[in-house]
Design a protein around this motif. Structure first.
Motif, PDB file in Angstrom:
ATOM      1  N   PHE A   1       0.830  -1.215   0.000  1.00 22.61           N
ATOM      2  CA  PHE A   1       0.000   0.000   0.000  1.00 22.61           C
ATOM      3  C   PHE A   1       0.864   1.265   0.000  1.00 22.61           C
ATOM      4  O   PHE A   1       0.485   2.284  -0.552  1.00 22.61           O
ATOM      5  CB  PHE A   1      -0.974   0.052   1.184  1.00 22.61           C
ATOM      6  CG  PHE A   1      -1.915  -1.111   1.226  1.00 22.61           C
ATOM      7  CD1 PHE A   1      -2.841  -1.314   0.216  1.00 22.61           C
ATOM      8  CD2 PHE A   1      -1.857  -2.018   2.262  1.00 22.61           C
ATOM      9  CE1 PHE A   1      -3.703  -2.385   0.240  1.00 22.61           C
ATOM     10  CE2 PHE A   1      -2.717  -3.107   2.302  1.00 22.61           C
ATOM     11  CZ  PHE A   1      -3.634  -3.297   1.285  1.00 22.61           C
TER      12      PHE A   1
ATOM     13  N   VAL B   1      -8.522  -8.958   3.088  1.00 25.85           N
ATOM     14  CA  VAL B   1      -7.473  -7.947   3.176  1.00 25.85           C
ATOM     15  C   VAL B   1      -6.217  -8.549   3.786  1.00 25.85           C
ATOM     16  O   VAL B   1      -5.100  -8.331   3.294  1.00 25.85           O
ATOM     17  CB  VAL B   1      -7.951  -6.739   3.998  1.00 25.85           C
ATOM     18  CG1 VAL B   1      -6.830  -5.734   4.176  1.00 25.85           C
ATOM     19  CG2 VAL B   1      -9.138  -6.077   3.315  1.00 25.85           C
TER      20      VAL B   1
ATOM     21  N   TYR C   1      -4.774  -0.280   7.370  1.00 23.87           N
ATOM     22  CA  TYR C   1      -5.238  -0.868   6.107  1.00 23.87           C
ATOM     23  C   TYR C   1      -6.079  -2.112   6.366  1.00 23.87           C
ATOM     24  O   TYR C   1      -7.106  -2.336   5.731  1.00 23.87           O
ATOM     25  CB  TYR C   1      -4.051  -1.228   5.217  1.00 23.87           C
ATOM     26  CG  TYR C   1      -3.311  -0.019   4.722  1.00 23.87           C
ATOM     27  CD1 TYR C   1      -3.903   0.854   3.822  1.00 23.87           C
ATOM     28  CD2 TYR C   1      -2.029   0.262   5.156  1.00 23.87           C
ATOM     29  CE1 TYR C   1      -3.239   1.977   3.372  1.00 23.87           C
ATOM     30  CE2 TYR C   1      -1.341   1.382   4.709  1.00 23.87           C
ATOM     31  CZ  TYR C   1      -1.962   2.236   3.819  1.00 23.87           C
ATOM     32  OH  TYR C   1      -1.314   3.340   3.384  1.00 23.87           O
ATOM     33  N   ARG C   2      -5.598  -2.917   7.282  1.00 21.35           N
ATOM     34  CA  ARG C   2      -6.278  -4.165   7.587  1.00 21.35           C
ATOM     35  C   ARG C   2      -7.719  -3.897   8.066  1.00 21.35           C
ATOM     36  O   ARG C   2      -8.681  -4.494   7.592  1.00 21.35           O
ATOM     37  CB  ARG C   2      -5.467  -4.898   8.659  1.00 21.35           C
ATOM     38  CG  ARG C   2      -6.239  -5.893   9.490  1.00 21.35           C
ATOM     39  CD  ARG C   2      -6.505  -7.128   8.737  1.00 21.35           C
ATOM     40  NE  ARG C   2      -6.978  -8.202   9.613  1.00 21.35           N
ATOM     41  CZ  ARG C   2      -7.895  -9.061   9.253  1.00 21.35           C
ATOM     42  NH1 ARG C   2      -8.431  -8.986   8.073  1.00 21.35           N
ATOM     43  NH2 ARG C   2      -8.267 -10.015  10.065  1.00 21.35           N
TER      44      ARG C   2
ATOM     45  N   ASN D   1      -9.472  -0.985   8.008  1.00 18.95           N
ATOM     46  CA  ASN D   1     -10.284  -0.207   7.073  1.00 18.95           C
ATOM     47  C   ASN D   1     -10.855  -1.098   5.985  1.00 18.95           C
ATOM     48  O   ASN D   1     -11.955  -0.860   5.480  1.00 18.95           O
ATOM     49  CB  ASN D   1      -9.445   0.893   6.434  1.00 18.95           C
ATOM     50  CG  ASN D   1      -9.871   2.260   6.923  1.00 18.95           C
ATOM     51  OD1 ASN D   1     -10.871   2.389   7.623  1.00 18.95           O
ATOM     52  ND2 ASN D   1      -9.130   3.261   6.566  1.00 18.95           N
ATOM     53  N   GLY D   2     -10.094  -2.120   5.615  1.00 15.81           N
ATOM     54  CA  GLY D   2     -10.592  -3.054   4.611  1.00 15.81           C
ATOM     55  C   GLY D   2     -11.850  -3.747   5.083  1.00 15.81           C
ATOM     56  O   GLY D   2     -12.748  -4.032   4.291  1.00 15.81           O
TER      57      GLY D   2
ATOM     58  N   SER E   1     -14.841  -0.983   5.105  1.00 16.98           N
ATOM     59  CA  SER E   1     -15.317  -0.501   3.814  1.00 16.98           C
ATOM     60  C   SER E   1     -15.800  -1.623   2.922  1.00 16.98           C
ATOM     61  O   SER E   1     -16.505  -1.393   1.948  1.00 16.98           O
ATOM     62  CB  SER E   1     -14.209   0.276   3.101  1.00 16.98           C
ATOM     63  OG  SER E   1     -13.082  -0.545   2.933  1.00 16.98           O
ATOM     64  N   GLY E   2     -15.443  -2.847   3.243  1.00 15.18           N
ATOM     65  CA  GLY E   2     -15.860  -3.944   2.391  1.00 15.18           C
ATOM     66  C   GLY E   2     -16.970  -4.774   2.985  1.00 15.18           C
ATOM     67  O   GLY E   2     -17.478  -5.670   2.339  1.00 15.18           O
TER      68      GLY E   2
ATOM     69  N   THR F   1     -18.086  -0.204   0.109  1.00 18.03           N
ATOM     70  CA  THR F   1     -17.679   1.209   0.004  1.00 18.03           C
ATOM     71  C   THR F   1     -18.778   2.090  -0.577  1.00 18.03           C
ATOM     72  O   THR F   1     -18.507   3.174  -1.082  1.00 18.03           O
ATOM     73  CB  THR F   1     -16.395   1.379  -0.836  1.00 18.03           C
ATOM     74  OG1 THR F   1     -16.692   1.081  -2.204  1.00 18.03           O
ATOM     75  CG2 THR F   1     -15.273   0.488  -0.357  1.00 18.03           C
TER      76      THR F   1
END
Lengths: 130, 441
Positions: A25, A53, B171-172, B174-175, B178-179, B238
């Motif tokens: 990222f 993820v 990131y982990r 938020n994924g 949002s998903g 999202t």
């Protein structure tokens, strides 16, 4: 010291100190060992929690760690081969130890940078692993 | 620490009513979503009396009340260390710090030195009149577990990553938010049904309330007003933007989980909403926002000998007339049709995941305020053997051995009869009708 011993020592020094580019990222320059440490944690997270993820992140880490483990091995291998051109044994040992010492010396310089540590500031290898 | 200020938005609560059918408890309700807006008039109309102020809390009247109104300035979207975005970027300020900042005090900002001293400070040149801390509520409990040594789950890999490389955790996590297709997935370290983390969420939620109360000036001086609030970030694929929930007083739910987490959901439904079988009228104030539906279902407990089947998903079925033809559309609003749950038709043994309860708050993405429509909920269990399969198995029928197919049991091996079926329950519809038209069927 045998050639294989020199090669392994040089490879270890490269794994611990040589900054390699990576991207998960965001990008950075870190030693392969640091990538390996994160790979282990991410795989543990993936195994315990699962998720798309986490799987994607794990693939990125595993792939890049594997790549640079191989690249550093090749570098160590060709470096030790090149060292064989030196005629005297003492010169060969001095060259190998000099290269390893240079790598270890670089570890104390702020040449590593990742957004995951110190807000992306350049740090040395000790700070990187803190 | 701070986000940009946003206009306050309020929504009429969406409501529920319960019923039992096929052993499953259902709740379905809807209410028109109303929004408030700030309006500026050019000519004051003495006849247009200002509605009387209804106070919903105990406090002294302000000594500078002005019937002609005054403008006030504040921030209703503030994040602190309880929010994923803020904490994973180094924020250590907590709700009380945010209110100090809003009132004009200086606060320290990241990065911090080795002694925890901030390297930057910030102060507003003009203090605010009001503020609301609106931290991201989905993972209050997870962050509390990860930050509190000794709590179960504190040493999980996810928490270790959160503490050592918070930006990676950003990131982990938020994924996930949002998903999430229907519902935020709790981490495994939260235990069964996420109970461990939901319990832990009470700590930061309580601190947010305490900070709001501590900074609220309830005296007649009325120097500063606070609101308890939270941000809900989860968006199916999202599709949604984050939304802030701002409470008008200190009467707030025990957890900031939305209506589905409200222990008074059913009571609120009867008190304020349109229940199953009811008529919903379009909002009269010109608001075209789609109504909100709340639907909740619980697994049939069954009997000790024959326990009930876990739930697979909730659907809302919408029907309407278009060009003289009846139209219908089915929305999956909770659960997962591809959960992998199944049944072995030879033994009728079930397998795979399922839910003890499902709940969702849903808005029609195609809502047309001028279009009559009806909505009803349908709840599907995980697949089980059809009644005929039970009978065939009990009779020892094995289709690969014709000798086991007795007279009258030929249908057991007829492929046109399904072996399994997802049992279901459904509600009476709620009828929507635009203003000026007849509601109901």
């Amino acid at each position: 010291m045998s050639t294989s011993m020199i090669r392994r020592m040089l490879w270890l020094a490269l794994l611990v100190t040589l900054p390699v580019p990576y991207w998960v990222f965001e990008g950075g320059r870190v030693p392969t060992l640091w990538l390996g440490e994160l790979t282990a944690f991410v795989l543990a997270m993936l195994l315990s929690e699962g998720g798309m993820v986490a799987g994607f992140v794990a693939v990125l880490f595993v792939g890049q760690t594997s790549l640079f483990v191989g690249v550093t091995w090749l570098v160590a291998r060709y470096a030790t081969r090149g060292r064989a051109r030196l005629r005297s044994a003492s010169a060969r040992s001095a060259a190998a130890l000099g290269a390893i010492a240079a790598l270890l010396g670089m570890a104390f310089l702020p040449v590593y940078r990742t957004p995951l540590v110190a807000g992306g500031d350049a740090v040395n290898v000790l700070r990187l692993f803190q | 620490m701070l986000h940009t200020g946003t206009a306050a938005r309020a929504r009429a609560p969406a409501l529920a009513l319960t019923a039992r059918a096929l052993g499953m408890a259902l709740a379905l309700a809807m209410a028109p979503a109303a929004t408030r807006a700030i309006a500026i008039t050019t000519v004051p109309d003495p006849a247009a009396a200002v509605p009387p102020l209804v106070r919903t809390e105990k406090r002294a009247p302000c000594d500078h009340f002005d019937p002609l109104r005054r403008p006030y300035f504040g921030d209703l979207h503030v994040h602190t260390a309880f929010s994923l975005d803020a904490s994973t970027q180094g924020t250590r300020n907590r709700p009380s710090d945010a209110y100090r900042f809003a009132r004009g005090e200086a606060v320290g900002l990241q990065p911090f030195d080795g002694n925890g001293k901030p390297r930057r400070t910030l102060r507003l040149s003009r203090p605010l009149d009001f503020a609301a801390v609106t931290d991201r509520a989905e993972f209050f409990g997870e962050f509390d577990v990860c930050a509190t040594p000794g709590l179960p789950g504190h040493d999980s890999p996810t928490c270790m990553i959160y503490r050592r490389w918070p930006r990676l955790a950003f990131y982990r996590i938020n994924g996930i938010t949002s998903g999430a297709p229907k519902k935020i997935r709790r981490f495994d370290f939260c235990g069964e049904d996420g109970k461990r983390c939901l319990e832990a969420a009470r700590t930061p939620w309580g601190e947010i309330q305490d900070a709001a109360e501590g900074a609220y000036d309830r005296t007649a001086a009325c120097t500063f007003t606070t609101f308890v609030g939270y941000e809900w970030t989860g968006g199916p694929n999202t599709d949604n933007l984050p939304r802030n929930a701002i409470f008008r007083n200190d009467a707030v739910p025990p957890l900031p989980a939305g209506l589905c987490g409200d222990p008074d959901l059913v009571a609120q439904g009867y008190r304020l909403g349109v229940p199953m079988g009811g008529d919903l009228r379009a909002p009269t104030a010109g608001t075209a926002t789609a109504p909100s539906f709340v639907v909740r279902a619980e697994r049939d407990g069954g009997t000790p000998e024959r326990p009930g089947t876990a739930l697979q998903r909730i659907q809302i079925v919408k029907g309407w007339i278009e060009n003289g033809a009846a139209r219908e559309r089915v929305f999956d609003v909770a659960g997962d049709a591809r959960s992998g749950a199944g049944v072995d038709p030879t033994t009728c043994a079930t397998s795979g995941p399922g839910a003890e309860a499902l709940c969702a708050v849903w808005q029609d993405p195609d809502f047309d305020p001028a279009q009559r429509a009806f909505y009803y909920a349908r709840v599907l269990e995980n697949p089980t053997c059809r009644w005929s399969t039970w009978i065939c198995n009990a009779a020892g029928v094995r289709c690969e051995d014709p000798a086991t197919v007795a007279d009258g049991f030929e249908g057991c091996c007829d492929a046109s009869y399904p072996k399994t079926v997802p049992e279901r329950a459904w509600t009476s519809p709620i009828w929507y009708a635009p203003v000026g038209t007849k509601a109901g069927p």
